[in-house]
Motif scaffolding. Sequence first.
Motif, PDB file in Angstrom:
ATOM      1  N   VAL A  49       0.896  -1.174  -0.085  1.00  0.00           N
ATOM      2  CA  VAL A  49      -0.002   0.115   0.137  1.00  0.00           C
ATOM      3  C   VAL A  49       0.737   1.368  -0.103  1.00  0.00           C
ATOM      4  O   VAL A  49       0.347   2.077  -0.684  1.00  0.00           O
ATOM      5  CB  VAL A  49      -1.044   0.207   1.150  1.00  0.00           C
ATOM      6  CG1 VAL A  49      -1.716   1.369   1.313  1.00  0.00           C
ATOM      7  CG2 VAL A  49      -2.065  -1.028   0.903  1.00  0.00           C
ATOM      8  N   ASP A  50       1.869   1.421   0.789  1.00  0.00           N
ATOM      9  CA  ASP A  50       2.731   2.400   0.833  1.00  0.00           C
ATOM     10  C   ASP A  50       3.284   2.578  -0.444  1.00  0.00           C
ATOM     11  O   ASP A  50       3.580   3.667  -1.162  1.00  0.00           O
ATOM     12  CB  ASP A  50       3.840   2.289   1.639  1.00  0.00           C
ATOM     13  CG  ASP A  50       3.505   2.465   3.406  1.00  0.00           C
ATOM     14  OD1 ASP A  50       2.222   3.160   3.528  1.00  0.00           O
ATOM     15  OD2 ASP A  50       4.184   2.079   4.386  1.00  0.00           O
ATOM     16  N   PHE A  51       3.834   1.459  -1.184  1.00  0.00           N
ATOM     17  CA  PHE A  51       4.376   1.746  -2.547  1.00  0.00           C
ATOM     18  C   PHE A  51       3.391   2.187  -3.461  1.00  0.00           C
ATOM     19  O   PHE A  51       3.807   3.162  -4.347  1.00  0.00           O
ATOM     20  CB  PHE A  51       4.975   0.355  -2.905  1.00  0.00           C
ATOM     21  CG  PHE A  51       5.382   0.331  -4.458  1.00  0.00           C
ATOM     22  CD1 PHE A  51       6.838   0.970  -4.627  1.00  0.00           C
ATOM     23  CD2 PHE A  51       4.977   0.003  -5.576  1.00  0.00           C
ATOM     24  CE1 PHE A  51       7.420   0.956  -5.934  1.00  0.00           C
ATOM     25  CE2 PHE A  51       5.258   0.063  -6.851  1.00  0.00           C
ATOM     26  CZ  PHE A  51       6.649   0.592  -6.912  1.00  0.00           C
ATOM     27  N   ILE A  52       2.316   1.707  -3.389  1.00  0.00           N
ATOM     28  CA  ILE A  52       1.104   2.212  -4.333  1.00  0.00           C
ATOM     29  C   ILE A  52       1.068   3.762  -4.075  1.00  0.00           C
ATOM     30  O   ILE A  52       0.939   4.532  -4.929  1.00  0.00           O
ATOM     31  CB  ILE A  52      -0.068   1.585  -4.059  1.00  0.00           C
ATOM     32  CG1 ILE A  52      -0.265   0.108  -4.800  1.00  0.00           C
ATOM     33  CG2 ILE A  52      -1.202   2.200  -4.751  1.00  0.00           C
ATOM     34  CD1 ILE A  52      -1.409  -0.636  -4.310  1.00  0.00           C
ATOM     35  N   LYS A  53       0.855   4.131  -2.687  1.00  0.00           N
ATOM     36  CA  LYS A  53       0.830   5.460  -2.510  1.00  0.00           C
ATOM     37  C   LYS A  53       1.962   6.555  -3.078  1.00  0.00           C
ATOM     38  O   LYS A  53       1.658   7.440  -3.809  1.00  0.00           O
ATOM     39  CB  LYS A  53       0.378   5.841  -0.969  1.00  0.00           C
ATOM     40  CG  LYS A  53      -0.787   5.244  -0.611  1.00  0.00           C
ATOM     41  CD  LYS A  53      -0.953   5.538   0.791  1.00  0.00           C
ATOM     42  CE  LYS A  53       0.044   5.611   1.753  1.00  0.00           C
ATOM     43  NZ  LYS A  53      -0.420   5.616   3.194  1.00  0.00           N
ATOM     44  N   SER A  54       3.063   5.783  -2.969  1.00  0.00           N
ATOM     45  CA  SER A  54       4.264   6.759  -3.230  1.00  0.00           C
ATOM     46  C   SER A  54       4.451   6.660  -4.884  1.00  0.00           C
ATOM     47  O   SER A  54       4.752   7.626  -5.442  1.00  0.00           O
ATOM     48  CB  SER A  54       5.641   5.783  -2.699  1.00  0.00           C
ATOM     49  OG  SER A  54       6.709   6.415  -3.207  1.00  0.00           O
ATOM     50  N   TYR A  55       4.080   5.788  -5.546  1.00  0.00           N
ATOM     51  CA  TYR A  55       4.112   5.732  -6.861  1.00  0.00           C
ATOM     52  C   TYR A  55       3.212   6.483  -7.628  1.00  0.00           C
ATOM     53  O   TYR A  55       3.502   7.148  -8.529  1.00  0.00           O
ATOM     54  CB  TYR A  55       4.161   3.985  -7.423  1.00  0.00           C
ATOM     55  CG  TYR A  55       4.232   3.732  -8.825  1.00  0.00           C
ATOM     56  CD1 TYR A  55       5.363   3.200  -9.205  1.00  0.00           C
ATOM     57  CD2 TYR A  55       3.302   4.246  -9.884  1.00  0.00           C
ATOM     58  CE1 TYR A  55       5.917   2.995 -10.630  1.00  0.00           C
ATOM     59  CE2 TYR A  55       3.610   4.071 -11.035  1.00  0.00           C
ATOM     60  CZ  TYR A  55       4.929   3.409 -11.597  1.00  0.00           C
ATOM     61  OH  TYR A  55       5.308   3.115 -13.024  1.00  0.00           O
ATOM     62  N   THR A  56       1.854   6.280  -7.044  1.00  0.00           N
ATOM     63  CA  THR A  56       0.922   7.181  -7.755  1.00  0.00           C
ATOM     64  C   THR A  56       0.605   8.444  -7.281  1.00  0.00           C
ATOM     65  O   THR A  56       0.065   9.436  -7.962  1.00  0.00           O
ATOM     66  CB  THR A  56      -0.708   6.407  -7.604  1.00  0.00           C
ATOM     67  OG1 THR A  56      -0.826   6.385  -6.109  1.00  0.00           O
ATOM     68  CG2 THR A  56      -0.487   5.052  -8.091  1.00  0.00           C
ATOM     69  N   GLY A  57       1.002   8.747  -5.954  1.00  0.00           N
ATOM     70  CA  GLY A  57       0.779   9.836  -5.273  1.00  0.00           C
ATOM     71  C   GLY A  57      -0.524   9.954  -4.713  1.00  0.00           C
ATOM     72  O   GLY A  57      -1.052  11.159  -4.526  1.00  0.00           O
ATOM     73  N   LEU A  58      -1.285   9.154  -4.846  1.00  0.00           N
ATOM     74  CA  LEU A  58      -2.672   8.946  -4.205  1.00  0.00           C
ATOM     75  C   LEU A  58      -2.741   8.658  -2.671  1.00  0.00           C
ATOM     76  O   LEU A  58      -1.702   7.951  -2.040  1.00  0.00           O
ATOM     77  CB  LEU A  58      -3.593   7.953  -5.014  1.00  0.00           C
ATOM     78  CG  LEU A  58      -3.622   8.218  -6.443  1.00  0.00           C
ATOM     79  CD1 LEU A  58      -4.337   6.897  -7.098  1.00  0.00           C
ATOM     80  CD2 LEU A  58      -4.449   9.416  -6.730  1.00  0.00           C
ATOM     81  N   SER A  59      -3.659   9.364  -2.064  1.00  0.00           N
ATOM     82  CA  SER A  59      -3.859   8.916  -0.539  1.00  0.00           C
ATOM     83  C   SER A  59      -4.719   7.580  -0.354  1.00  0.00           C
ATOM     84  O   SER A  59      -4.981   6.893  -1.234  1.00  0.00           O
ATOM     85  CB  SER A  59      -4.818  10.036   0.138  1.00  0.00           C
ATOM     86  OG  SER A  59      -6.188  10.025  -0.384  1.00  0.00           O
ATOM     87  N   ASP A  60      -4.733   7.356   0.846  1.00  0.00           N
ATOM     88  CA  ASP A  60      -5.426   5.821   1.190  1.00  0.00           C
ATOM     89  C   ASP A  60      -6.961   6.119   0.731  1.00  0.00           C
ATOM     90  O   ASP A  60      -7.482   5.197   0.152  1.00  0.00           O
ATOM     91  CB  ASP A  60      -5.480   5.588   2.829  1.00  0.00           C
ATOM     92  CG  ASP A  60      -3.986   5.372   3.199  1.00  0.00           C
ATOM     93  OD1 ASP A  60      -3.365   4.526   2.661  1.00  0.00           O
ATOM     94  OD2 ASP A  60      -3.685   5.927   4.179  1.00  0.00           O
ATOM     95  N   LYS A  61      -7.609   7.107   0.909  1.00  0.00           N
ATOM     96  CA  LYS A  61      -8.824   7.290   0.511  1.00  0.00           C
ATOM     97  C   LYS A  61      -9.086   7.184  -1.061  1.00  0.00           C
ATOM     98  O   LYS A  61      -9.988   6.557  -1.421  1.00  0.00           O
ATOM     99  CB  LYS A  61      -9.603   8.520   1.043  1.00  0.00           C
ATOM    100  CG  LYS A  61     -11.021   8.658   0.923  1.00  0.00           C
ATOM    101  CD  LYS A  61     -11.599  10.184   1.386  1.00  0.00           C
ATOM    102  CE  LYS A  61     -11.801   9.926   2.911  1.00  0.00           C
ATOM    103  NZ  LYS A  61     -12.507  11.029   3.586  1.00  0.00           N
ATOM    104  N   GLU A  62      -8.123   8.010  -1.544  1.00  0.00           N
ATOM    105  CA  GLU A  62      -8.235   7.635  -3.150  1.00  0.00           C
ATOM    106  C   GLU A  62      -7.835   6.371  -3.787  1.00  0.00           C
ATOM    107  O   GLU A  62      -8.469   5.942  -4.585  1.00  0.00           O
ATOM    108  CB  GLU A  62      -7.251   8.920  -3.773  1.00  0.00           C
ATOM    109  CG  GLU A  62      -7.508  10.234  -3.438  1.00  0.00           C
ATOM    110  CD  GLU A  62      -6.459  11.215  -3.930  1.00  0.00           C
ATOM    111  OE1 GLU A  62      -6.856  12.215  -4.416  1.00  0.00           O
ATOM    112  OE2 GLU A  62      -5.252  10.864  -3.623  1.00  0.00           O
ATOM    113  N   ILE A  63      -6.943   5.541  -3.195  1.00  0.00           N
ATOM    114  CA  ILE A  63      -6.658   4.314  -3.255  1.00  0.00           C
ATOM    115  C   ILE A  63      -7.895   3.502  -3.257  1.00  0.00           C
ATOM    116  O   ILE A  63      -7.948   2.571  -4.367  1.00  0.00           O
ATOM    117  CB  ILE A  63      -5.419   3.763  -2.563  1.00  0.00           C
ATOM    118  CG1 ILE A  63      -4.082   4.468  -2.980  1.00  0.00           C
ATOM    119  CG2 ILE A  63      -5.318   2.247  -2.828  1.00  0.00           C
ATOM    120  CD1 ILE A  63      -2.915   4.327  -2.212  1.00  0.00           C
TER     121      ILE A  63
END
Length: 96
Positions: free
Chosen positions: A35-49
């Motif tokens: 999840v941290d990788f997804i957020k870092s890669y995309t620039g999205l927040s938990d809510k957006e993910i």
Amino acid sequence: MVSKITVTDIANYIRLSEIDDNEKTLLTNLKKVAVDFIKSYTGLSDKEIDKHEDFVIVVYVLCQDMYDNRILYVEKSNLNKVVETILGMHCVNLLW
């Protein structure tokens, strides 16, 4: 939704028949790293993910790769093409 993925879901995806406390801890950590990788890669927040159902498969694939290789990080230079494609579709972070 990514936030609803459980340790059991991940265990089922990577075909673990039994999960002891050590495995639960490992799978919990793998999900956090994914999840941290997804957020870092995309620039999205938990809510957006959580708004994107296709991130569920990304979490599963990343967790399986980390579990199989017994590493607690994701190599950006060696990403699965499906993962890279899905993340790229939702990327708002122009640093990648």
